[in-house]
Motif scaffolding. Sequence first.
Motif, PDB file in Angstrom:
ATOM      1  N   TYR A 288       0.847  -1.195   0.000  1.00 18.16           N
ATOM      2  CA  TYR A 288       0.000   0.000   0.000  1.00 18.16           C
ATOM      3  C   TYR A 288       0.876   1.236   0.000  1.00 18.16           C
ATOM      4  CZ  TYR A 288      -3.651  -3.256   1.449  1.00 18.16           C
ATOM      5  OH  TYR A 288      -4.527  -4.314   1.511  1.00 18.16           O
ATOM      6  N   PHE A 289       0.312   2.312  -0.540  1.00 20.72           N
ATOM      7  CA  PHE A 289       0.930   3.633  -0.474  1.00 20.72           C
ATOM      8  C   PHE A 289       0.049   4.518   0.401  1.00 20.72           C
ATOM      9  CE2 PHE A 289       1.820   2.080  -4.895  1.00 20.72           C
ATOM     10  CZ  PHE A 289       3.108   1.642  -4.617  1.00 20.72           C
ATOM     11  N   ASP A 290       0.675   5.464   1.099  1.00 19.36           N
ATOM     12  CA  ASP A 290      -0.048   6.340   2.021  1.00 19.36           C
ATOM     13  C   ASP A 290      -0.221   7.715   1.401  1.00 19.36           C
ATOM     14  OD1 ASP A 290      -0.335   4.815   4.695  1.00 19.36           O
ATOM     15  OD2 ASP A 290       1.751   4.455   4.121  1.00 19.36           O
ATOM     16  N   LEU A 291      -1.491   8.123   1.279  1.00 19.72           N
ATOM     17  CA  LEU A 291      -1.832   9.438   0.721  1.00 19.72           C
ATOM     18  C   LEU A 291      -2.135  10.395   1.867  1.00 19.72           C
ATOM     19  CD1 LEU A 291      -2.622  11.438  -1.528  1.00 19.72           C
ATOM     20  CD2 LEU A 291      -4.904  10.389  -1.530  1.00 19.72           C
ATOM     21  N   TYR A 292      -1.337  11.457   1.983  1.00 17.66           N
ATOM     22  CA  TYR A 292      -1.539  12.505   2.981  1.00 17.66           C
ATOM     23  C   TYR A 292      -2.289  13.653   2.310  1.00 17.66           C
ATOM     24  CZ  TYR A 292       2.374  10.263   5.562  1.00 17.66           C
ATOM     25  OH  TYR A 292       3.204   9.396   6.221  1.00 17.66           O
ATOM     26  N   VAL A 293      -3.391  14.094   2.884  1.00 20.29           N
ATOM     27  CA  VAL A 293      -4.176  15.197   2.315  1.00 20.29           C
ATOM     28  C   VAL A 293      -4.586  16.136   3.442  1.00 20.29           C
ATOM     29  CG1 VAL A 293      -6.205  15.869   0.985  1.00 20.29           C
ATOM     30  CG2 VAL A 293      -5.083  13.696   0.507  1.00 20.29           C
ATOM     31  N   ILE A 294      -4.424  17.443   3.212  1.00 20.12           N
ATOM     32  CA  ILE A 294      -4.864  18.457   4.174  1.00 20.12           C
ATOM     33  C   ILE A 294      -5.828  19.399   3.471  1.00 20.12           C
ATOM     34  CG2 ILE A 294      -2.952  20.080   3.753  1.00 20.12           C
ATOM     35  CD1 ILE A 294      -2.932  20.452   6.874  1.00 20.12           C
ATOM     36  N   LEU A 295      -6.998  19.636   4.086  1.00 19.38           N
ATOM     37  CA  LEU A 295      -8.086  20.424   3.494  1.00 19.38           C
ATOM     38  C   LEU A 295      -8.362  21.665   4.316  1.00 19.38           C
ATOM     39  CD1 LEU A 295     -10.692  17.559   2.938  1.00 19.38           C
ATOM     40  CD2 LEU A 295      -9.202  18.512   1.194  1.00 19.38           C
ATOM     41  N   ASP A 296      -8.855  22.703   3.643  1.00 24.74           N
ATOM     42  CA  ASP A 296      -9.451  23.844   4.328  1.00 24.74           C
ATOM     43  C   ASP A 296     -10.948  23.570   4.425  1.00 24.74           C
ATOM     44  OD1 ASP A 296     -10.922  26.496   4.460  1.00 24.74           O
ATOM     45  OD2 ASP A 296      -8.857  27.205   4.669  1.00 24.74           O
ATOM     46  N   ILE A 297     -11.500  23.491   5.647  1.00 21.26           N
ATOM     47  CA  ILE A 297     -12.887  23.049   5.775  1.00 21.26           C
ATOM     48  C   ILE A 297     -13.870  24.103   5.288  1.00 21.26           C
ATOM     49  CG2 ILE A 297     -12.197  21.654   7.770  1.00 21.26           C
ATOM     50  CD1 ILE A 297     -13.892  23.584   9.501  1.00 21.26           C
ATOM     51  N   PHE A 298     -13.468  25.377   5.211  1.00 23.00           N
ATOM     52  CA  PHE A 298     -14.410  26.404   4.731  1.00 23.00           C
ATOM     53  C   PHE A 298     -14.495  26.385   3.213  1.00 23.00           C
ATOM     54  CE2 PHE A 298     -15.660  30.625   3.343  1.00 23.00           C
ATOM     55  CZ  PHE A 298     -16.753  30.873   4.142  1.00 23.00           C
ATOM     56  N   SER A 299     -13.350  26.369   2.547  1.00 23.70           N
ATOM     57  CA  SER A 299     -13.352  26.404   1.077  1.00 23.70           C
ATOM     58  C   SER A 299     -13.366  25.026   0.451  1.00 23.70           C
ATOM     59  CB  SER A 299     -12.115  27.158   0.582  1.00 23.70           C
ATOM     60  OG  SER A 299     -10.934  26.450   0.908  1.00 23.70           O
ATOM     61  N   ARG A 300     -13.089  23.975   1.233  1.00 17.60           N
ATOM     62  CA  ARG A 300     -12.985  22.588   0.775  1.00 17.60           C
ATOM     63  C   ARG A 300     -11.773  22.363  -0.136  1.00 17.60           C
ATOM     64  NH1 ARG A 300     -17.422  23.409   3.299  1.00 17.60           N
ATOM     65  NH2 ARG A 300     -19.111  21.864   3.282  1.00 17.60           N
ATOM     66  N   VAL A 303      -5.390  21.816   0.228  1.00 19.06           N
ATOM     67  CA  VAL A 303      -4.265  22.740   0.267  1.00 19.06           C
ATOM     68  C   VAL A 303      -2.988  22.050  -0.189  1.00 19.06           C
ATOM     69  CG1 VAL A 303      -2.927  24.267   1.757  1.00 19.06           C
ATOM     70  CG2 VAL A 303      -5.380  24.020   2.123  1.00 19.06           C
ATOM     71  N   HIS A 304      -2.817  20.778   0.195  1.00 23.39           N
ATOM     72  CA  HIS A 304      -1.587  20.077  -0.179  1.00 23.39           C
ATOM     73  C   HIS A 304      -1.826  18.577  -0.062  1.00 23.39           C
ATOM     74  CE1 HIS A 304       2.621  19.567  -1.007  1.00 23.39           C
ATOM     75  NE2 HIS A 304       2.849  18.950   0.141  1.00 23.39           N
ATOM     76  N   PHE A 305      -1.086  17.820  -0.864  1.00 24.06           N
ATOM     77  CA  PHE A 305      -1.145  16.361  -0.768  1.00 24.06           C
ATOM     78  C   PHE A 305       0.241  15.804  -1.034  1.00 24.06           C
ATOM     79  CE2 PHE A 305      -1.144  16.631  -5.315  1.00 24.06           C
ATOM     80  CZ  PHE A 305      -0.558  15.445  -5.743  1.00 24.06           C
ATOM     81  N   GLU A 306       0.488  14.633  -0.487  1.00 24.90           N
ATOM     82  CA  GLU A 306       1.733  13.902  -0.749  1.00 24.90           C
ATOM     83  C   GLU A 306       1.434  12.408  -0.681  1.00 24.90           C
ATOM     84  OE1 GLU A 306       4.826  15.060   1.927  1.00 24.90           O
ATOM     85  OE2 GLU A 306       4.824  17.167   1.276  1.00 24.90           O
ATOM     86  N   VAL A 307       2.170  11.621  -1.448  1.00 30.21           N
ATOM     87  CA  VAL A 307       2.050  10.164  -1.426  1.00 30.21           C
ATOM     88  C   VAL A 307       3.400   9.594  -1.022  1.00 30.21           C
ATOM     89  CG1 VAL A 307       1.431   8.086  -2.715  1.00 30.21           C
ATOM     90  CG2 VAL A 307       0.347  10.272  -3.277  1.00 30.21           C
ATOM     91  N   HIS A 308       3.405   8.761   0.009  1.00 27.48           N
ATOM     92  CA  HIS A 308       4.636   8.165   0.516  1.00 27.48           C
ATOM     93  C   HIS A 308       4.450   6.656   0.654  1.00 27.48           C
ATOM     94  CE1 HIS A 308       6.524  12.027   1.307  1.00 27.48           C
ATOM     95  NE2 HIS A 308       5.421  12.433   1.925  1.00 27.48           N
ATOM     96  N   PRO A 309       5.550   5.932   0.695  1.00 28.32           N
ATOM     97  CA  PRO A 309       5.425   4.474   0.848  1.00 28.32           C
ATOM     98  C   PRO A 309       5.111   4.037   2.261  1.00 28.32           C
ATOM     99  CG  PRO A 309       7.734   5.099   0.660  1.00 28.32           C
ATOM    100  CD  PRO A 309       6.936   6.341   0.413  1.00 28.32           C
TER     101      PRO A 309
END
Length: 485
Positions: A288-300, A303-309
């Motif tokens: 599996y690969f790990d997807l990191y995602v960070i959201l702004d809850i007001f605008s949806r 903001v940024h994402f990264e995929v790591h092993p």
Amino acid sequence: MASSTQEDGEVSPSRGGPRSDRPKRRTFTAAYKKRILNEYDGLTESGERGALLRREGLYHSHIQKWRETQEQGAHDGLEGKPAGRPAATETDTDNERLRRENERLAAELARTKAALEVGGKSTRALGTDLRERGFRQETQQIVDEAFTSLAPLTSVKVACDLLGLSRATVYRRRHPPQSTAESPPRAPAVHPATLDDTERERLLELLNSDRFVDKSAAQVWATLLDEGVYLASVSTMYRLLRARHQTAERRAQATHPARKKPELLATRPNEIWSWDITKLTGPVRGVYFDLYVILDIFSRKAVHFEVHPTENGELAKAFIEHAVAANGGVAPIAVHADRGTSMTSQPVAALLAYLNIDQSHSRPHVSNDNPYSEAHFKTLKYCPAFPGRFGSLQDARVFCDVFFRYYNNEHRHSGIALHTPASVHDGTAHEIQARRAQVLDAAYAAHPERFHRRPAPPALPTKAWINQPPAIIETEEALPTNQAA
């Protein structure tokens, strides 16, 4: 009765009625048929018979059929009748009218029942939602008033189904149970296996003796049983101790304090961010690969994402640093996440403290405390282009780059009035909203008959909550009494 005769016997007489003006098939009277047959037989020149048929609007089959009927001597058969259909009597006409009226009423009744059912489901759902938000008393008053108006028009069962009431409750309120002064309240029945007072006191004295005071009821029961003594079951021992309030916890057991529900409010972008990690299936089973995602809850906006092993605190710390940099160096007021090992790790906590960002975490085993990230992952994985497996880490990164670029800049999000997350995040959504309103105004001015009311674009939200607290209704008694009139 009105006659619809146009020429000599071309159309048979018709009876007047509520549907007498409906379109009618062409029919022929007996006199008209006889005249045409005689005229047809008297023509001998070539083409004269064909001209007669065209002039009268007939086919050769009409002549053949009328002649066969005439030769059979069935004079009554020459009366005007549509082919294959008997002449309708006045009774048949009335029956047909009543049948159609019955079908219309049945269809109208079905539509009304369907509308009532839909309205009933909406009413029940709204009532449940209001009760959960603390408006139980007000909701009950409104439902009772609606039931009083609706029950005489339908029935008690239908009204209860539409409003979500219990028929048993309605009937119990109408006919409350009557208690008579002559009959005293009945004493509770005593089970034949119940211990008498002497046996209960003896058992309690034994349980509280120095020998057994530190032992549980099960230990006492087993010890006495090994000694050949049986006084009562384990449940009976616990029941007696519970009646005397002697079942308190005595072990030196750590108790966890109640977790406070996180309640976060964002009224503009860059106030509250929410982040999480999800698994992406790799090329083979167990990878599996790990997807990191960070959201702004007001605008949806993502903001940024990264995929790591893999997943660890150091990667999570670097991920948050990169997210702030990708947002132009603007950090949020607070960051919300669940209680995963990376989210609660020391590197992440130290970074957020250094950046003066408040931490917020979900309660243990409460999945909906992080709703925006969970909903976003569902949008990602239910995307039609989402593959079942990714061939490599680079493959996953390429796909996510395409997806998040589309999501931020092209996806019209239903939670933000069908604007793109990027337009709400950078503030251009208000200009787009104004242009949408102009287009709708122009459409309304061009064709107002196509609209029930003046159209308007969906309103942009002004708040975004994580666990919005229930509303509180302030009554007149709760208001300060020293307010100026």
